[in-house]
Design a protein around this motif. Structure first.
Motif, short mmCIF file in Angstrom:
data_model
loop_
_atom_site.label_atom_id
_atom_site.label_comp_id
_atom_site.label_asym_id
_atom_site.label_seq_id
_atom_site.Cartn_x
_atom_site.Cartn_y
_atom_site.Cartn_z
N PHE A 74 0.92 -1.31 -0.21
CA PHE A 74 -0.03 -0.03 0.00
C PHE A 74 1.03 1.20 0.05
O PHE A 74 0.53 2.43 -0.74
N GLU B 234 2.01 1.66 -3.36
CA GLU B 234 0.91 2.47 -4.33
C GLU B 234 0.82 3.85 -4.00
O GLU B 234 0.92 4.50 -5.05
N VAL C 221 1.52 6.88 -7.05
CA VAL C 221 0.43 7.84 -7.25
C VAL C 221 0.99 9.05 -7.10
O VAL C 221 0.97 10.09 -7.63
N VAL D 63 1.24 0.41 -10.19
CA VAL D 63 0.21 0.71 -9.19
C VAL D 63 -0.86 -0.61 -9.60
O VAL D 63 -1.31 -1.09 -8.38
N SER D 64 -1.30 -0.75 -10.60
CA SER D 64 -2.21 -1.84 -11.06
C SER D 64 -1.72 -3.33 -10.47
O SER D 64 -2.49 -3.94 -9.69
N THR E 167 0.73 -3.80 -8.43
CA THR E 167 0.75 -3.76 -6.99
C THR E 167 -0.58 -4.06 -6.05
O THR E 167 -0.69 -4.52 -5.11
N ASP E 168 -1.45 -3.21 -6.59
CA ASP E 168 -2.97 -3.56 -6.09
C ASP E 168 -3.57 -4.84 -6.05
O ASP E 168 -4.07 -5.24 -5.30
N ARG F 220 -1.65 -6.97 -3.63
CA ARG F 220 -2.14 -6.32 -2.33
C ARG F 220 -3.67 -7.39 -1.91
O ARG F 220 -3.62 -7.95 -0.79
N GLU G 91 -1.36 -9.64 -13.14
CA GLU G 91 -3.00 -9.21 -12.71
C GLU G 91 -3.63 -10.32 -12.92
O GLU G 91 -4.36 -10.71 -12.01
#
Length: 470
Positions: free
Chosen positions: A91, A94, A98, A147-148, A150-151, A154, A396
């Motif tokens: 997090f 991320e 950003v 970011v995508s 990493t999200d 998570r 992903e």
């Protein structure tokens, strides 16, 4: 030479001659490229130095973090994977990404202001503006992809791995994980495990041994400290219940604990540790049967198995006999041609998820032993597909498939260690043991001492002598 002219000569980027379109054009290209290569540098050279320093410091921090991550991955892989397996750390990554992209957008807009497009040659105005936007899109897209991913990581970590389960040291040099496969479809009062195996990973080398347990195997003991010993002090046999629907087969333990006994009282800590009573009973049975400690399990929902295979880009399998697809005959003796919805032909082929799923399930024209071999073949093919290139390019999709496919009580704190072992295992040959008649194991009255010896020999093979014999 006037003072202003000297200043222009000494500092053409900060104090350009705005009447020279040639100088302003050259300056414009330089500022745009400098902003892309090192955000903040354009402001330090030609604009608001305070804003520039913020950009430069942020860029330096990002570079240091990136270099630090690469060095940690190269020198301390366990530490690296432990950090990236932590949802809080992910997090934070991320948020940093950003925030940096937002700062980069601000710096890019400010750089275009500094360029003073009205003083640039008419033919270069559109080119400079287009390059600035294009470079920003490249940077933003790259950061957005990071970011995508990493999200996705998570989210997958939070839904798959248990944070409350305790970490344990290796047992006799190995980490042993019970691997279960079943369909958790609607309309079932309880689930029966269609595939049962134990994956043993050498704690030092990453060497993998997979032991396949027939789902209908009977006559097994539970581990010494198992609460199931209260009901079965010797062996789990001859205690079927026609009203409740379980038999003495090992794959019936989930039904027995979930439907026919008060599993929550027998295994009161199962739920809080990310498991179920049925899984814990199966763990205890596998421990007693194989003579090893099994602290963790991983459950694969076969209904979502195809999505993982597709996320990996398919698997390469050599088929040795023609196999039918389909749910099986509607009545005894119905010809296979009547109910088969398709065929898996002999030969080496690249299977998609649906085909691989049928390959793992098909048993109407073969035996359970053949199906066990095919399932082990698929396990190895899937492990082979988990290369860094595949994982990064399809991260992903793999993470999304994993969320709906896997449940486990492996603690997140152990993921770094297991990820490191996974990399080591790539250079090791996978050993498989099938507890079938082919290995002199009887399905109904297995020789437990013999099985213990078989497993121990596979986990601890004799070292070759200097002469190369034995």
């Amino acid at each position: 030479m006037t003072a202003s002219a000297a200043l222009v000569q000494e500092r053409p980027l900060r104090n350009p001659d705005s009447t020279s379109s040639q100088m302003m054009t050259r300056r414009g290209w330089w500022l745009v490229i400098a902003n892309f290569l090192f955000p903040g540098s354009a402001q330090v050279l030609a604009g608001n130095r305070r804003l520039g320093r913020i950009g430069v410091v942020a860029t330096l921090i990002m570079w240091l973090l990136a270099v630090g991550a690469v060095l940690t991955l190269m020198l301390w892989r366990v530490v690296f994977f432990t950090i990236v397996a932590n949802p809080i750390a992910l997090f934070a990554v991320e948020v940093l990404l950003v925030a940096y992209v937002v700062l980069w957008v601000i710096l890019t807009i400010d750089t275009l202001r500094l360029v003073r497009l009205v003083n640039v040659r008419p033919g270069a105005r559109f080119g400079i503006a287009l390059l600035s936007v294009a470079l920003l899109v490249v940077a933003g897209t790259t950061a957005g992809a990071a970011v995508s991913k990493t999200d996705a990581a998570r989210s997958a970590l939070g839904s798959i791995f248990g944070a409350s389960a305790a970490s344990v040291p290796p047992s006799d040099g190995y980490y042993n994980i019970l691997l279960l496969g079943a369909d958790s479809g609607k309309g079932r009062d309880s689930m029966r495990f269609d595939s049962i195996s134990v994956v043993s990973i050498n704690a030092d080398t990453g060497r993998v041994v997979i032991t396949g347990i027939p789902r209908d195997l009977e006559g097994f003991p539970f581990s010494k400290n198992s609460p199931m010993r209260r009901f079965y002090p010797d062996l789990h046999e001859g205690h079927g219940s026609p009203t409740c629907g379980w038999t003495s087969a090992i794959n019936q333990l989930n039904t027995e604990l979930d439907v026919c006994r008060d599993g929550a009282k027998i295994y009161p800590k199962a739920k809080e540790e990310g498991s179920t009573p049925g899984v814990e009973a199966t763990k205890d049975a596998a421990e007693g049967l194989l003579g090893i400690d099994i602290p963790y399990y991983a459950f694969i929902d076969m209904a979502g198995f195809a999505s993982l295979v597709d996320a990996l880009g398919g698997v390469e399998i050599t088929v040795t006999e023609r196999l039918p697809e389909g749910g099986g005959p509607k009545y005894e003796g119905e010809p296979v041609e009547k109910w088969a919805t398709g065929w898996i032909e002999k030969g080496t082929q690249h299977m998609d998820g649906e085909t691989a799923q049928w390959y793992a399930r098909s048993r109407k024209t073969t035996s359970d032993w053949d199906r066990m071999k095919r399932q082990r073949q698929l396990q190895q093919a899937i492990l082979k597909q988990f290369t860094p290139t595949t994982v990064l390019s399809r991260f992903e999709e793999i993470a999304k498939a994993g969320e709906h496919l896997v449940r486990t009580d492996i603690p997140r704190s152990m993921l770094g260690y297991f990820a490191d072992l996974g990399i080591k295992s790539k250079s090791e040959k996978v050993t498989t043991i099938e507890l079938t008649p082919a290995n002199d194991v009887d399905q109904f009255t297995p020789d437990i001492a013999y099985v213990h010896g078989l497993v121990h020999k596979a986990l601890h093979p004799p070292s070759p002598s200097p002469s190369g014999k034995g």
